[in-house]
Motif scaffolding. Structure first.
Motif, PDB file in Angstrom:
ATOM      1  N   PRO A 152       0.824  -1.207   0.000  1.00  0.00           N
ATOM      2  CA  PRO A 152       0.000   0.000   0.000  1.00  0.00           C
ATOM      3  C   PRO A 152       0.858   1.257   0.000  1.00  0.00           C
ATOM      4  O   PRO A 152       2.023   1.232   0.402  1.00  0.00           O
ATOM      5  CB  PRO A 152      -0.799  -0.123   1.311  1.00  0.00           C
ATOM      6  N   VAL A 153       0.265   2.351  -0.476  1.00  0.00           N
ATOM      7  CA  VAL A 153       0.980   3.619  -0.446  1.00  0.00           C
ATOM      8  C   VAL A 153       1.182   4.033   1.000  1.00  0.00           C
ATOM      9  O   VAL A 153       0.556   3.510   1.923  1.00  0.00           O
ATOM     10  CB  VAL A 153       0.200   4.710  -1.212  1.00  0.00           C
ATOM     11  N   ARG A 154       2.047   5.029   1.218  1.00  0.00           N
ATOM     12  CA  ARG A 154       2.503   5.330   2.571  1.00  0.00           C
ATOM     13  C   ARG A 154       1.362   5.633   3.537  1.00  0.00           C
ATOM     14  O   ARG A 154       1.309   5.083   4.643  1.00  0.00           O
ATOM     15  CB  ARG A 154       3.477   6.504   2.543  1.00  0.00           C
ATOM     16  N   GLU A 155       0.424   6.493   3.136  1.00  0.00           N
ATOM     17  CA  GLU A 155      -0.648   6.878   4.048  1.00  0.00           C
ATOM     18  C   GLU A 155      -1.502   5.679   4.420  1.00  0.00           C
ATOM     19  O   GLU A 155      -1.836   5.472   5.598  1.00  0.00           O
ATOM     20  CB  GLU A 155      -1.515   7.970   3.419  1.00  0.00           C
ATOM     21  N   ALA A 156      -1.844   4.867   3.423  1.00  0.00           N
ATOM     22  CA  ALA A 156      -2.631   3.669   3.692  1.00  0.00           C
ATOM     23  C   ALA A 156      -1.825   2.667   4.515  1.00  0.00           C
ATOM     24  O   ALA A 156      -2.379   1.977   5.387  1.00  0.00           O
ATOM     25  CB  ALA A 156      -3.086   3.034   2.385  1.00  0.00           C
ATOM     26  N   ARG A 157      -0.521   2.590   4.251  1.00  0.00           N
ATOM     27  CA  ARG A 157       0.318   1.664   5.020  1.00  0.00           C
ATOM     28  C   ARG A 157       0.368   2.065   6.489  1.00  0.00           C
ATOM     29  O   ARG A 157       0.329   1.223   7.382  1.00  0.00           O
ATOM     30  CB  ARG A 157       1.725   1.632   4.434  1.00  0.00           C
ATOM     31  N   ASP A 158       0.450   3.373   6.757  1.00  0.00           N
ATOM     32  CA  ASP A 158       0.484   3.843   8.145  1.00  0.00           C
ATOM     33  C   ASP A 158      -0.817   3.496   8.869  1.00  0.00           C
ATOM     34  O   ASP A 158      -0.798   3.061  10.026  1.00  0.00           O
ATOM     35  CB  ASP A 158       0.731   5.352   8.182  1.00  0.00           C
ATOM     36  N   ARG A 159      -1.952   3.704   8.187  1.00  0.00           N
ATOM     37  CA  ARG A 159      -3.232   3.362   8.802  1.00  0.00           C
ATOM     38  C   ARG A 159      -3.333   1.856   9.029  1.00  0.00           C
ATOM     39  O   ARG A 159      -3.806   1.398  10.070  1.00  0.00           O
ATOM     40  CB  ARG A 159      -4.397   3.838   7.925  1.00  0.00           C
ATOM     41  N   LEU A 160      -2.888   1.093   8.037  1.00  0.00           N
ATOM     42  CA  LEU A 160      -2.945  -0.366   8.148  1.00  0.00           C
ATOM     43  C   LEU A 160      -2.059  -0.853   9.286  1.00  0.00           C
ATOM     44  O   LEU A 160      -2.457  -1.731  10.067  1.00  0.00           O
ATOM     45  CB  LEU A 160      -2.514  -1.001   6.833  1.00  0.00           C
ATOM     46  N   THR A 161      -0.876  -0.282   9.417  1.00  0.00           N
ATOM     47  CA  THR A 161       0.034  -0.665  10.490  1.00  0.00           C
ATOM     48  C   THR A 161      -0.593  -0.402  11.848  1.00  0.00           C
ATOM     49  O   THR A 161      -0.543  -1.242  12.750  1.00  0.00           O
ATOM     50  CB  THR A 161       1.359   0.101  10.364  1.00  0.00           C
ATOM     51  N   SER A 162      -1.215   0.773  12.001  1.00  0.00           N
ATOM     52  CA  SER A 162      -1.865   1.103  13.272  1.00  0.00           C
ATOM     53  C   SER A 162      -2.976   0.118  13.593  1.00  0.00           C
ATOM     54  O   SER A 162      -3.097  -0.359  14.735  1.00  0.00           O
ATOM     55  CB  SER A 162      -2.417   2.526  13.214  1.00  0.00           C
ATOM     56  N   SER A 163      -3.803  -0.204  12.587  1.00  0.00           N
ATOM     57  CA  SER A 163      -4.914  -1.132  12.817  1.00  0.00           C
ATOM     58  C   SER A 163      -4.410  -2.535  13.132  1.00  0.00           C
ATOM     59  O   SER A 163      -4.940  -3.213  14.023  1.00  0.00           O
ATOM     60  CB  SER A 163      -5.821  -1.169  11.585  1.00  0.00           C
ATOM     61  N   LEU A 164      -3.367  -2.981  12.423  1.00  0.00           N
ATOM     62  CA  LEU A 164      -2.835  -4.322  12.669  1.00  0.00           C
ATOM     63  C   LEU A 164      -2.163  -4.410  14.035  1.00  0.00           C
ATOM     64  O   LEU A 164      -2.235  -5.449  14.699  1.00  0.00           O
ATOM     65  CB  LEU A 164      -1.855  -4.706  11.564  1.00  0.00           C
ATOM     66  N   GLN A 165      -1.522  -3.337  14.467  1.00  0.00           N
ATOM     67  CA  GLN A 165      -0.926  -3.337  15.798  1.00  0.00           C
ATOM     68  C   GLN A 165      -1.987  -3.527  16.867  1.00  0.00           C
ATOM     69  O   GLN A 165      -1.776  -4.239  17.852  1.00  0.00           O
ATOM     70  CB  GLN A 165      -0.161  -2.030  16.030  1.00  0.00           C
ATOM     71  N   LEU A 166      -3.141  -2.904  16.673  1.00  0.00           N
ATOM     72  CA  LEU A 166      -4.229  -3.057  17.633  1.00  0.00           C
ATOM     73  C   LEU A 166      -4.715  -4.500  17.686  1.00  0.00           C
ATOM     74  O   LEU A 166      -5.177  -4.972  18.733  1.00  0.00           O
ATOM     75  CB  LEU A 166      -5.386  -2.122  17.264  1.00  0.00           C
ATOM     76  N   LEU A 167      -4.596  -5.219  16.574  1.00  0.00           N
ATOM     77  CA  LEU A 167      -5.021  -6.617  16.524  1.00  0.00           C
ATOM     78  C   LEU A 167      -3.935  -7.582  17.019  1.00  0.00           C
ATOM     79  O   LEU A 167      -4.163  -8.788  17.054  1.00  0.00           O
ATOM     80  CB  LEU A 167      -5.422  -7.004  15.095  1.00  0.00           C
ATOM     81  N   GLY A 168      -2.753  -7.037  17.367  1.00  0.00           N
ATOM     82  CA  GLY A 168      -1.688  -7.873  17.896  1.00  0.00           C
ATOM     83  C   GLY A 168      -0.619  -8.261  16.895  1.00  0.00           C
ATOM     84  O   GLY A 168       0.202  -9.151  17.177  1.00  0.00           O
TER      85      GLY A 168
END
Length: 259
Positions: free
Chosen positions: A103-119
């Protein structure tokens, strides 16, 4: 604490076990000890509805708001990690997630944050691992419109080294110890004789503890460093949460108009 976060904590910690719905008047009463005025509560509810976490319902007491199935999944998953009610299923394999197209950077940052919340922890810019699959993974990927390949795999090496690469366990352990040091005098000063005060203290305590969900994947004990401070912090959180629970429940029941 923001009103929206407080709303999530109230639904997850109290309303989930009481049918998952409440009137706006009850929500205003519940958040009042946390210093949120009625307009802030109504705004938070409206935003949460727009984001798909709550939905309007008709209750016996009047119009109210209930958790959507998506919210139930998120709050149940969070509760299992907050209170560590899920048995360990570690079998030596990791759940690996790799986007089909980075994913592009902005989407990657959002995805990383969401995945971190999921463990999930990041292994480089386009791969994440977790000690167990999350039931919310498909929802998170769909929200970001990311197609990904996921599978279980065993690391050819010391799994503790891989865990240390995906998560900063040293800094996390230091913050667990700091959490206990900061909250010991604050939470110990609340004796539970005033239900509203006990409720407010327990919610602020929960909010501070919940922040660790973004950083701690709930690794099995065999992957944790020796003398892991998170274990003592979890015992501290459980002990004071249980101590304040009876008074907090009385306040919630009074706010909802139940016996």
């Amino acid at each position: 604490m923001r009103a929206r976060s407080a709303l999530f904590d109230v639904y997850g910690g109290h309303l989930r076990e009481r049918g998952g719905a409440a009137t706006i008047a009850a929500l205003v009463r519940l958040l009042e000890p946390l210093d949120f005025a009625a307009p802030a509560v109504r705004t938070a509810v409206s935003r949460t509805v727009r984001q798909g976490w709550l939905e309007p319902v008709r209750l016996a007491e009047g119009p109210g708001y209930a958790m959507t199935p998506r919210a139930e999944r998120r709050l149940d998953e969070a509760a299992a990690r907050i209170y560590r009610t899920r048995p360990s299923t570690w079998d030596g394999r990791w759940h690996v997630v790799v986007p089909d197209v980075p994913p592009v950077r902005e989407a990657r940052d959002r995805l990383t944050s969401s995945l971190q919340l999921l463990g999930y922890g990041a292994l480089g810019p386009v791969a994440w691992i977790a000690p167990r699959p999350s039931p919310e993974l498909a929802d998170v990927l769909a929200a970001e419109e990311v197609a990904a390949t996921s599978f279980h795999g065993e690391h050819e090496g010391d799994p503790r080294e891989l865990a240390a690469k995906a998560w900063d366990l040293e800094a996390l352990g230091q913050d667990y110890a700091l959490f206990v040091a900061e909250w010991e005098p604050l939470v110990s000063a609340v004796d539970g004789t005033a239900p509203a005060t006990a409720f407010a203290a327990s919610q602020r305590f929960l909010h501070a503890w919940r922040k660790f969900l973004f950083r701690d994947p709930g690794l099995p004990r065999e992957l944790l460093p020796a003398g892991w401070p998170g274990l003592a912090a979890a015992e501290f959180f459980d002990r004071h949460t249980a101590r304040l629970a009876p008074a907090a429940r009385r306040f919630v029941d009074d706010s909802l108009g139940t016996d």
